[in-house]
Each structure stands twice: as structure tokens, then as C-alpha cells.
Write an enzyme that holds these catalytic residues in place. Structure first.
Site, PDB file in Angstrom:
ATOM      1  CB  SER A 218      37.027  82.908  20.092  1.00 38.83           C
ATOM      2  OG  SER A 218      36.616  82.789  19.408  1.00 38.83           O
ATOM      3  CG  HIS A 352      35.856  88.016  19.384  1.00 44.38           C
ATOM      4  ND1 HIS A 352      34.720  86.989  20.659  1.00 44.38           N
ATOM      5  CD2 HIS A 352      36.347  86.609  19.039  1.00 44.38           C
ATOM      6  CE1 HIS A 352      34.705  85.750  20.066  1.00 44.38           C
ATOM      7  NE2 HIS A 352      35.910  85.127  19.300  1.00 44.38           N
TER       8      HIS A 352
END
Ligand code: MCU
Length: 407
Positions: A218, A352
């Protein structure tokens, strides 16, 4: 094997190189010479920091120098990379400083499987220390030392990344001043470079500094990409779900938004956090003026290996943009004759930053080939499971160059 106990003498950074002498615990000195990415850029391949007349709504052709000449050879690519380094620092990331005037390194084995590498940097009267921990596998290292993966995690001591209030906050800024133009991602890159400097001079750590990978997920995947781009000693770059600001391109993310998806764009990102320089905010409303995009940033890694992973389940990551951007970057590895040094895998079905087992074979292949010297492992991986719903990926719309073969 020896311990470094102090700095005998350091010459402040010179053109293209930093030189220092480190003192060990037996009284011997060891000289330290290292390349400095930023200064290399200036000396290798001069370029203005800004190209005021640049205007291109497509992805800029990586194979054209700033003055319009074509990139034809492998040596040309080194020069072009240096130009991109200068331009990206000027427009987007802020300036990456060279090494500090001096460093003190202490390697401390704290257990069978763990060690601390304490790195103190001194620069123009300021100093700061950071001390990453190293986890070792069991058994004996390969003859040339262990490969190493530098993993960015939630500790952002080097440069904070909470929100706008994080600007200029962290150890890097204790050393270079809160007004340094370097964004947090440049500060982390600088930290990676210091870890490598320290390990190069710490043979008792038994780490092969030619086999160092950098990864993160990320926001930390964005950071890992930038470290791989700016630090040529990173042997393998593995951004995970880095999205916009990482392996996605600014122009393509905006296009994706224009097609109706709620994705992260450059205008949003400069408001959200301090990953980019304050200067970058001057360009986000007219991306055509940027003489690069993130295909250029990724291509700075070529011919060194890189594999990036994306997640089709999170629209915010701008999945079409990552696919298109890495497709554009891929042309540079192709041009250099090493297409299989650049991988891209885009799947869904997991949270995620979770790691689905289905991806492990591709990652292990990159590890085996590039960190563990197994040259015959297949590393041709470039695929997306994305269903391009309303958005259309049309390469001709964005990539207007023919891929040359760089001799
Ligand atoms: C994908 O990386 C970021 C994203 O850019 C941010 O907008 C969001 O807030 O956080 C993501 C992240 O780092 O998640 C851990």
C-alpha cells in the site's frame, strides 16, 4: 570479521561520490566510497530540472531524451534514467540527499536469529540514529552471504505519514531540517541507502549486499517502488498493492476516474498525505505538463528486476491504471532484452495487503532467480484478472512509441 567503532575521517560529498574512512575495533581503517544517485544524475546526463514547454496528455515516451534525441543504446538508458531521476525529484518527490558527512555503525547480534543494525548519521552539526532489526534464517549462509529483504512496515520513524501534519516530521528531518524538500518516500529511500551502506561495511553480518530486495504494501509499496527506482543497489523491487502513487500512472488514474470509478488521483493524494513534495501540488491539476509518469519511475529500475502485485477488489487502488502503467513500463525491460525481469500480477479474492498463497510461486521464482542465483528459473509473469467493466484499456490511446531494441 570486525566491528566498526567510529569514523576516522570523512570528506563531505563530492561530485558523484561520498568518501569516508571507518575505524574498526582493531584500529584499522576501511575506506568507504559510494555512488550518490542524485549527483550521478547531474554528472551522467545533464538535464534541466524542469521542462517548461512539455505538454503531453499521453504517457511520455521513455525512449526520448529531454532534448528530443532518441534513446538507442543500453548506455543511453543509463543516461535517460539519470534524466528521469532529476525530473522526478524536481517535480514530484523532492530532492534525495547523498550520504551524511559521516556515519557510525554498530552491528549487535541479539540472539541466534536476530540482530540490530544501529546507524548514526552526522551531518552539518546534526545527528540521528535509527536501528533496524534483522531476522536471520537458521543454518549457514550461502558463501557470499545471506540475501536480504528490506520490508517497510508500520513504523514510520524515518518520516511520518499520518496526514498533512506529518510534513517534515521524522528522523530524516532531524538531520536535514524540517524544510527539506524531500517527501516522506524520499526520506525512506535515503534510509534504505544507509542500511545498504552500513551492511556493505559490516561483513560479520554475513549479508550479501548484492542481493537486497525492498518491499512494502500500500503506502509502503509506493515507498518500496521509489527506493528501487532511486537506489541502484536494490537488486529486486517488490511493491505490493501500491496503487496510485505507486505502480499506477497519474494520467491513467485520472482517466479511470473520468470513466466513473472512485479511484485515488494526484489531486487527492497531495491533500491526503506527505508522500510527495509540496511542489507536486503545482502540477496535479494539469498532468500533461509532467515530463514523466510512474511508468518512467518504475522503468528507472530496469534492467534490474521488479515484480509488482495488485488487488482487483479495491477500486481505490486504480486497477486499470496499474495494469496500463506497468504495461507501458514493461516496454523498457523489453527494449533492454530482459522482459522477464519485470513481472506484474493482479488478482482479487483477498483483503488489502493480505498475501494469497496463489501468488507465492511467482514471488518464489523472483527470489530464486534473482536473490538465490538460480538463473534458469522462469520469471515470465505478467497478467491481470481484472474485468475492465466500464473502463476501457486501449494501449494505443496512451502508448504512442514503438519499443526500440537497445543495443
Ligand atoms: C494504497 O495505499 C494507500 C492509499 O494511497 C491511501 O489513500 C489509503 O488511505 O491508504 C492506503 C494504505 O496505505 O493502506 C494501508
Amino acid at each position: 570479521s570486525f566491528s566498526l567503532v567510529g569514523l576516522a575521517r570523512a570528506r563531505p560529498s563530492e561530485q558523484g561520490e561520498f568518501a569516508a574512512e571507518l575505524l574498526d575495533d582493531t584500529g584499522r581503517t576501511h575506506s568507504l566510497h559510494m555512488p550518490v544517485a542524485t549527483r550521478d544524475a547531474e554528472s551522467l546526463c545533464p538535464t534541466p530540472a524542469h521542462l517548461p514547454t512539455f505538454n503531453n496528455s499521453k504517457l511520455p515516451n521513455p525512449f526520448i531524451f529531454d532534448d528530443g534525441r532518441p534513446v538507442r543504446t543500453v548506455a543511453d538508458w543509463d543516461c535517460r534514467r539519470a534524466q528521469l531521476s532529476t525530473l522526478i525529484q524536481s517535480y514530484e518527490s523532492g530532492l534525495l540527499p547523498g550520504p551524511p558527512q559521516s556515519m557510525f555503525v554498530h552491528f549487535n547480534k541479539t540472539g541466534n536469529a536476530t540482530a540490530t543494525l544501529s546507524i548514526t548519521s552526522y551531518h552539518q552539526g546534526a545527528s540521528m540514529t535509527f536501528a533496524p532489526t534483522i531476522a536471520f534464517p537458521s543454518g549457514n549462509p550461502p558463501r557470499s552471504g545471506w540475501p536480504l529483504v528490506i520490508a517497510y512496515d508500520g513504523n514510520s520513524d524515518m518520516a511520518q505519514q499520518n496526514d498533512q501534519s506529518s510534513r517534515g516530521v521524522g528522523l530524516f528531518y532531524d538531520l536535514f531540517g524540517a524544510n527539506a524538500s524531500a517527501s516522506s518516500m524520499v526520506a525512506w529511500t535515503w534510509g534504505v541507502s544507509r542500511i545498504i551502506d552500513a551492511l556493505e561495511r559490516t561483513p560479520q553480518a554475513q549479508i550479501n549486499t548484492n542481493k537486497i530486495a525492498v518491499t512494502g504494501c500500500s503506502r509502503n509499496g509506493k515507498g518500496a517502488l521509489m527506493a528501487g527506482a532511486f537506489e541502484p543497489r536494490v537488486a529486486l523491487t517488490i511493491p505490493q498493492e501500491s496503487g496510485s502513487g505507486g505502480d499506477a500512472c497519474w494520467r491513467l488514474s485520472l482517466y479511470e476516474q473520468d470513466q466513473g470509478s472512485v479511484v485515488q488521483t494526484a489531486t487527492e493524494i497531495v491533500q491526503e498525505n506527505v508522500w510527495f513534495s509540496t511542489d507536486f501540488a503545482n502540477y496535479v491539476n494539469d498532468l500533461s505538463v509532467l515530463p514523466f509518469d510512474h511508468h518512467s519511475l518504475a522503468a528507472m529500475i530496469a534492467p534490474r528486476p521488479m515484480i509488482s502485485y495488485e488487488n482487483t477488489d479495491f477500486v481505490w487502488l486504480s486497477p486499470l491504471s496499474s495494469f496500463g502503467c506497468m504495461s507501458a513500463a514493461h516496454t523498457v525491460w523489453e527494449a533492454l532484452g530482459v522482459a522477464d525481469h519485470h513481472g506484474f500480477e493482479q488478482v482479487g479474492g483477498h483483503p488489502h495487503c493480505a498475501w494469497p498463497d496463489s501468488l507465492s510461486p511467482t514471488l518464489n521464482a523472483f527470489f530464486n532467480r534473482f536473490l538465490l542465483d538460480q538463473p534458469h528459473v522462469n520469471t515470465t509473469f505478467f497478467q491481470s484478472n481484472m474485468v475492465f467493466n466500464n473502463v476501457t484499456w486501449n494501449p494505443e490511446q496512451w502508448i504512442d512509441w514503438k519499443t526500440p531494441r537497445l543495443a
